[in-house]
Scaffold this motif. Structure first.
Motif, PDB file in Angstrom:
ATOM      1  N   ARG A 208      -3.719  18.551 -17.707  1.00  0.00           N
ATOM      2  CA  ARG A 208      -3.752  18.114 -16.313  1.00  0.00           C
ATOM      3  C   ARG A 208      -3.214  19.205 -15.363  1.00  0.00           C
ATOM      4  NH1 ARG A 208      -3.615  12.523 -15.370  1.00  0.00           N
ATOM      5  NH2 ARG A 208      -2.107  12.249 -17.039  1.00  0.00           N
ATOM      6  N   LYS A 211      -5.349  21.285 -13.089  1.00  0.00           N
ATOM      7  CA  LYS A 211      -5.648  20.716 -11.758  1.00  0.00           C
ATOM      8  C   LYS A 211      -7.128  20.588 -11.411  1.00  0.00           C
ATOM      9  CE  LYS A 211      -1.224  21.719  -9.609  1.00  0.00           C
ATOM     10  NZ  LYS A 211      -0.404  22.097 -10.702  1.00  0.00           N
ATOM     11  N   SER A 233      -6.406  18.449 -23.340  1.00  0.00           N
ATOM     12  CA  SER A 233      -5.686  17.183 -23.500  1.00  0.00           C
ATOM     13  C   SER A 233      -6.599  16.067 -23.003  1.00  0.00           C
ATOM     14  CB  SER A 233      -4.402  17.197 -22.668  1.00  0.00           C
ATOM     15  OG  SER A 233      -4.751  17.117 -21.297  1.00  0.00           O
ATOM     16  N   ARG A 234      -6.221  14.840 -23.325  1.00  0.00           N
ATOM     17  CA  ARG A 234      -7.043  13.723 -22.881  1.00  0.00           C
ATOM     18  C   ARG A 234      -7.100  13.652 -21.348  1.00  0.00           C
ATOM     19  NH1 ARG A 234      -6.596   7.702 -25.288  1.00  0.00           N
ATOM     20  NH2 ARG A 234      -6.896   6.602 -23.352  1.00  0.00           N
ATOM     21  N   GLN A 247     -11.568  17.330 -26.916  1.00  0.00           N
ATOM     22  CA  GLN A 247     -10.257  16.660 -26.923  1.00  0.00           C
ATOM     23  C   GLN A 247      -9.489  16.895 -28.216  1.00  0.00           C
ATOM     24  OE1 GLN A 247     -10.000  12.628 -25.393  1.00  0.00           O
ATOM     25  NE2 GLN A 247      -8.343  12.172 -26.824  1.00  0.00           N
ATOM     26  N   VAL A 248      -8.243  17.333 -28.037  1.00  0.00           N
ATOM     27  CA  VAL A 248      -7.338  17.542 -29.169  1.00  0.00           C
ATOM     28  C   VAL A 248      -6.325  16.402 -29.158  1.00  0.00           C
ATOM     29  CG1 VAL A 248      -5.511  19.044 -30.073  1.00  0.00           C
ATOM     30  CG2 VAL A 248      -7.597  20.058 -29.122  1.00  0.00           C
ATOM     31  N   GLN A 250      -4.595  12.595 -31.110  1.00  0.00           N
ATOM     32  CA  GLN A 250      -4.712  11.400 -31.952  1.00  0.00           C
ATOM     33  C   GLN A 250      -6.106  10.786 -31.900  1.00  0.00           C
ATOM     34  OE1 GLN A 250      -1.423   8.686 -31.265  1.00  0.00           O
ATOM     35  NE2 GLN A 250      -2.768   6.960 -31.668  1.00  0.00           N
ATOM     36  N   THR A 251      -6.676  10.716 -30.702  1.00  0.00           N
ATOM     37  CA  THR A 251      -8.019  10.135 -30.576  1.00  0.00           C
ATOM     38  C   THR A 251      -9.077  11.220 -30.380  1.00  0.00           C
ATOM     39  OG1 THR A 251      -7.322   9.656 -28.314  1.00  0.00           O
ATOM     40  CG2 THR A 251      -7.480   7.798 -29.819  1.00  0.00           C
ATOM     41  N   SER A 266       1.700  18.613 -21.189  1.00  0.00           N
ATOM     42  CA  SER A 266       3.112  18.200 -21.275  1.00  0.00           C
ATOM     43  C   SER A 266       3.610  18.106 -22.718  1.00  0.00           C
ATOM     44  CB  SER A 266       3.305  16.856 -20.570  1.00  0.00           C
ATOM     45  OG  SER A 266       2.502  15.859 -21.188  1.00  0.00           O
ATOM     46  N   GLN A 270       0.697  11.799 -28.469  1.00  0.00           N
ATOM     47  CA  GLN A 270      -0.711  11.678 -28.893  1.00  0.00           C
ATOM     48  C   GLN A 270      -1.400  13.044 -28.897  1.00  0.00           C
ATOM     49  OE1 GLN A 270       0.602   9.889 -26.360  1.00  0.00           O
ATOM     50  NE2 GLN A 270       0.472   7.734 -26.931  1.00  0.00           N
ATOM     51  N   HIS A 271      -0.962  13.961 -28.056  1.00  0.00           N
ATOM     52  CA  HIS A 271      -1.538  15.318 -28.089  1.00  0.00           C
ATOM     53  C   HIS A 271      -0.964  16.086 -29.288  1.00  0.00           C
ATOM     54  CE1 HIS A 271      -3.737  18.716 -26.480  1.00  0.00           C
ATOM     55  NE2 HIS A 271      -2.703  19.455 -26.823  1.00  0.00           N
ATOM     56  N   ASN A 285       3.949  26.249 -18.975  1.00  0.00           N
ATOM     57  CA  ASN A 285       4.191  25.009 -18.249  1.00  0.00           C
ATOM     58  C   ASN A 285       5.249  25.269 -17.174  1.00  0.00           C
ATOM     59  OD1 ASN A 285       5.014  22.228 -17.582  1.00  0.00           O
ATOM     60  ND2 ASN A 285       3.820  21.672 -19.393  1.00  0.00           N
ATOM     61  N   ASP A 303       3.729  29.081 -13.695  1.00  0.00           N
ATOM     62  CA  ASP A 303       2.493  28.514 -13.168  1.00  0.00           C
ATOM     63  C   ASP A 303       1.306  29.162 -13.885  1.00  0.00           C
ATOM     64  OD1 ASP A 303       0.300  27.837 -11.676  1.00  0.00           O
ATOM     65  OD2 ASP A 303       1.215  28.253  -9.734  1.00  0.00           O
ATOM     66  N   LEU A 304       0.490  28.351 -14.528  1.00  0.00           N
ATOM     67  CA  LEU A 304      -0.631  28.914 -15.310  1.00  0.00           C
ATOM     68  C   LEU A 304      -1.601  29.705 -14.427  1.00  0.00           C
ATOM     69  CD1 LEU A 304      -3.602  27.131 -15.169  1.00  0.00           C
ATOM     70  CD2 LEU A 304      -2.099  25.452 -16.189  1.00  0.00           C
TER      71      LEU A 304
HETATM   72  C1  LIG Z   1      -3.838   5.309 -27.607  1.00  0.00           C
HETATM   73  C2  LIG Z   1      -3.723   6.634 -26.924  1.00  0.00           C
HETATM   74  C3  LIG Z   1      -4.374   7.719 -27.459  1.00  0.00           C
HETATM   75  C4  LIG Z   1      -4.285   8.975 -26.850  1.00  0.00           C
HETATM   76  N1  LIG Z   1      -4.911  10.047 -27.417  1.00  0.00           N
HETATM   77  C5  LIG Z   1      -4.748  11.268 -26.865  1.00  0.00           C
HETATM   78  C6  LIG Z   1      -5.334  12.419 -27.470  1.00  0.00           C
HETATM   79  O1  LIG Z   1      -6.053  12.347 -28.465  1.00  0.00           O
HETATM   80  N2  LIG Z   1      -5.098  13.620 -26.887  1.00  0.00           N
HETATM   81  C7  LIG Z   1      -4.323  13.772 -25.769  1.00  0.00           C
HETATM   82  O2  LIG Z   1      -4.143  14.903 -25.308  1.00  0.00           O
HETATM   83  N3  LIG Z   1      -3.768  12.691 -25.186  1.00  0.00           N
HETATM   84  C8  LIG Z   1      -3.979  11.451 -25.687  1.00  0.00           C
HETATM   85  N4  LIG Z   1      -3.439  10.381 -25.063  1.00  0.00           N
HETATM   86  C9  LIG Z   1      -2.841  10.569 -23.721  1.00  0.00           C
HETATM   87  C10 LIG Z   1      -1.415  11.096 -23.760  1.00  0.00           C
HETATM   88  O3  LIG Z   1      -0.513  10.024 -23.858  1.00  0.00           O
HETATM   89  C11 LIG Z   1      -1.102  11.885 -22.465  1.00  0.00           C
HETATM   90  O4  LIG Z   1      -1.323  11.042 -21.356  1.00  0.00           O
HETATM   91  C12 LIG Z   1      -1.939  13.149 -22.308  1.00  0.00           C
HETATM   92  O5  LIG Z   1      -1.880  13.927 -23.466  1.00  0.00           O
HETATM   93  C13 LIG Z   1      -1.378  13.925 -21.126  1.00  0.00           C
HETATM   94  O6  LIG Z   1      -2.170  15.063 -20.905  1.00  0.00           O
HETATM   95  P1  LIG Z   1      -1.543  16.331 -20.198  1.00  0.00           P
HETATM   96  O7  LIG Z   1      -0.402  16.856 -20.987  1.00  0.00           O
HETATM   97  O8  LIG Z   1      -2.645  17.252 -19.884  1.00  0.00           O
HETATM   98  O9  LIG Z   1      -1.059  15.745 -18.793  1.00  0.00           O
HETATM   99  P2  LIG Z   1       0.411  15.490 -18.242  1.00  0.00           P
HETATM  100  O10 LIG Z   1       1.216  14.704 -19.183  1.00  0.00           O
HETATM  101  O11 LIG Z   1       0.251  14.985 -16.854  1.00  0.00           O
HETATM  102  O12 LIG Z   1       1.049  16.948 -18.207  1.00  0.00           O
HETATM  103  C14 LIG Z   1       0.614  17.963 -17.348  1.00  0.00           C
HETATM  104  C15 LIG Z   1       1.588  19.102 -17.532  1.00  0.00           C
HETATM  105  O13 LIG Z   1       1.170  20.212 -16.761  1.00  0.00           O
HETATM  106  C16 LIG Z   1       2.316  20.845 -16.212  1.00  0.00           C
HETATM  107  N5  LIG Z   1       1.853  21.588 -15.038  1.00  0.00           N
HETATM  108  C17 LIG Z   1       1.503  21.107 -13.805  1.00  0.00           C
HETATM  109  N6  LIG Z   1       1.089  22.107 -13.018  1.00  0.00           N
HETATM  110  C18 LIG Z   1       1.160  23.246 -13.751  1.00  0.00           C
HETATM  111  C19 LIG Z   1       0.853  24.611 -13.484  1.00  0.00           C
HETATM  112  N7  LIG Z   1       0.364  25.002 -12.306  1.00  0.00           N
HETATM  113  N8  LIG Z   1       1.052  25.511 -14.469  1.00  0.00           N
HETATM  114  C20 LIG Z   1       1.555  25.125 -15.676  1.00  0.00           C
HETATM  115  N9  LIG Z   1       1.861  23.837 -15.983  1.00  0.00           N
HETATM  116  C21 LIG Z   1       1.649  22.921 -15.032  1.00  0.00           C
HETATM  117  C22 LIG Z   1       3.267  19.729 -15.913  1.00  0.00           C
HETATM  118  O14 LIG Z   1       4.599  20.202 -15.866  1.00  0.00           O
HETATM  119  C23 LIG Z   1       3.010  18.780 -17.072  1.00  0.00           C
HETATM  120  O15 LIG Z   1       3.919  19.027 -18.135  1.00  0.00           O
HETATM  121  C24 LIG Z   1      -3.528   9.119 -25.656  1.00  0.00           C
HETATM  122  C25 LIG Z   1      -2.866   8.004 -25.118  1.00  0.00           C
HETATM  123  C26 LIG Z   1      -2.961   6.780 -25.741  1.00  0.00           C
HETATM  124  C27 LIG Z   1      -2.231   5.616 -25.147  1.00  0.00           C
END
Ligand SMILES: Cc1cc2nc3c(=O)[nH]c(=O)nc-3n(C[C@H](O)[C@H](O)[C@H](O)COP(=O)(O)OP(=O)(O)OC[C@H]3O[C@@H](n4cnc5c(N)ncnc54)[C@H](O)[C@@H]3O)c2cc1C
Length: 317
Positions: A208, A211, A233-234, A247-248, A250-251, A266, A270-271, A285, A303-304
């Motif tokens: 996420r 962005k 990530s999801r 997608q990398v 659990q799912t 983050s 699950q990731h 991050n 910042d990436l």
């Molecule tokens: C049943 C179930 C199954 C799931 N299966 C999966 C799965 O298979 N894979 C998966 O990935 N998720 C899965 N999820 C979702 C998981 O719980 C998280 O919601 C998801 O992994 C979050 O993705 P993220 O880390 O990209 O986003 P976020 O948790 O929102 O993290 C974004 C990160 O980016 C950082 N960031 C923001 N801006 C910048 C920047 N400019 N430069 C650098 N860093 C920055 C933030 O500090 C934050 O740490 C599942 C959830 C459930 C309930």
């Protein structure tokens, strides 16, 4: 019952590396190692398994095996197990491997260990290590029924050359069109010059924190400079920045590269379930408290959008 069988994971004659990993590992159990391949026009593939230690190669050819289909594959394998009585059968822990092994286990009333990352197989007993609770703990499970069935995670075992006889055996084909209860009407592979995600030595993933598509483009640039696969990530997938096949987790897909670079991810449990067994993990991050840093060998708090371009410039030198 004797022999460790390795089911060959292939599509259109392209054999997945995990097949060679399983054959190499199976050699350690001291029993006969056999590759088992189903398909159409695949006989020419047989000699390559001997190089890694296959004493025998069971080749099953036929129209009904042209594409993976549960009914015909299970019927054929069950008949072969009945005839040849292997001690154990290993499958890749892929979408097809999981489907195949679980349906076979149900048909044979046999025990199955899934997503195995370590194995010890002896006569009538298989002891397997598998990750549980999304990679937070490891369980040792024992399979005592016969044959012993297991699906093996890609990338955990080393490929080793270990030449063996590779005697080709052609078992009777018993599966027919009557065993096929779902037809694949069309198969459209995603065309990419990048390595396949589950087999890549280096994976660069975006979350996420990217962005939007612009951030993902940076992830792709870094991946291309490293000859890496792209993952996500999801959150990135659900936002529509990458297709579901990326997608990398659990799912999603389980990856096990030498180097995993998480950009703006983050590190939700699950990731982590899909990448925490990578040999080296690097994270970029902005949040120093992000859980991804708990599993990272090397981390950049930054910042990436600033860090990745600098990395790319360095890599171009
Ligand atoms: C049943 C179930 C199954 C799931 N299966 C999966 C799965 O298979 N894979 C998966 O990935 N998720 C899965 N999820 C979702 C998981 O719980 C998280 O919601 C998801 O992994 C979050 O993705 P993220 O880390 O990209 O986003 P976020 O948790 O929102 O993290 C974004 C990160 O980016 C950082 N960031 C923001 N801006 C910048 C920047 N400019 N430069 C650098 N860093 C920055 C933030 O500090 C934050 O740490 C599942 C959830 C459930 C309930």
């Amino acid at each position: 019952m004797a022999g460790t069988w390795v089911f060959v994971e292939q599509r259109d004659g392209n054999v997945r590396k995990v097949t060679y990993e399983m054959i190499s590992e199976a050699k350690k159990f001291g029993d006969e190692v056999c590759a088992v391949i189903f398909g159409k026009g695949i006989e020419g593939l047989a000699p390559q398994f001997a190089k890694y230690g296959a004493d025998k190669v069971y080749v099953v050819e036929g129209d009904v095996f042209a594409q993976y289909n549960t009914g015909a594959f299970v019927a054929q394998m069950a008949a072969m197990i009945e005839e040849y009585k292997p001690n154990a059968v290993l499958f890749a822990h892929t979408f097809n491997g999981r489907d195949f092994a679980s349906r076979l286990a149900q048909k044979l009333n046999a025990g199955l260990a899934t997503d195995v990352i370590a194995a010890e197989i002896s006569a009538g007993k298989g002891v397997f290590t598998r990750a549980i609770y999304a990679g937070k703990a490891f369980a040792k499970v024992e399979v005592t029924t016969q044959p012993i069935l297991a699906t093996v995670r890609a990338g955990v075992f080393e490929v080793k050359e270990n030449p063996a006889a590779g005697e080709v055996i052609k078992p009777a084909v018993v599966a027919t069109q009557a065993n096929v209860y779902q037809n694949i009407i069309e198969f459209k592979p995603t065309v990419s010059a990048r390595p396949e995600l589950t087999e890549a030595d280096v994976v660069v993933s975006g979350g996420r924190g990217c962005k939007g598509p612009e951030g993902i483009k940076l992830v792709e640039q870094l991946a291309d400079l490293l000859g890496a696969a792209v993952g996500g990530s999801r959150a990135a997938i659900d936002s529509g920045w990458l297709g579901h096949e990326y997608q990398v987790g659990q799912t999603g897909k389980v990856v096990n590269p030498t180097l995993y670079i998480a950009c703006g991810i983050s590190g939700a449990i699950q990731h982590l379930a899909g990448m925490s067994s990578s040999k080296f993990i690097t994270a970029i991050n902005t949040d120093p408290e992000a859980p991804i840093f708990n599993v990272a060998d090397f981390g950049v708090v930054g910042d990436l959008f600033k860090v990745i371009p600098v990395l790319c410039e360095e890599l171009k030198k």
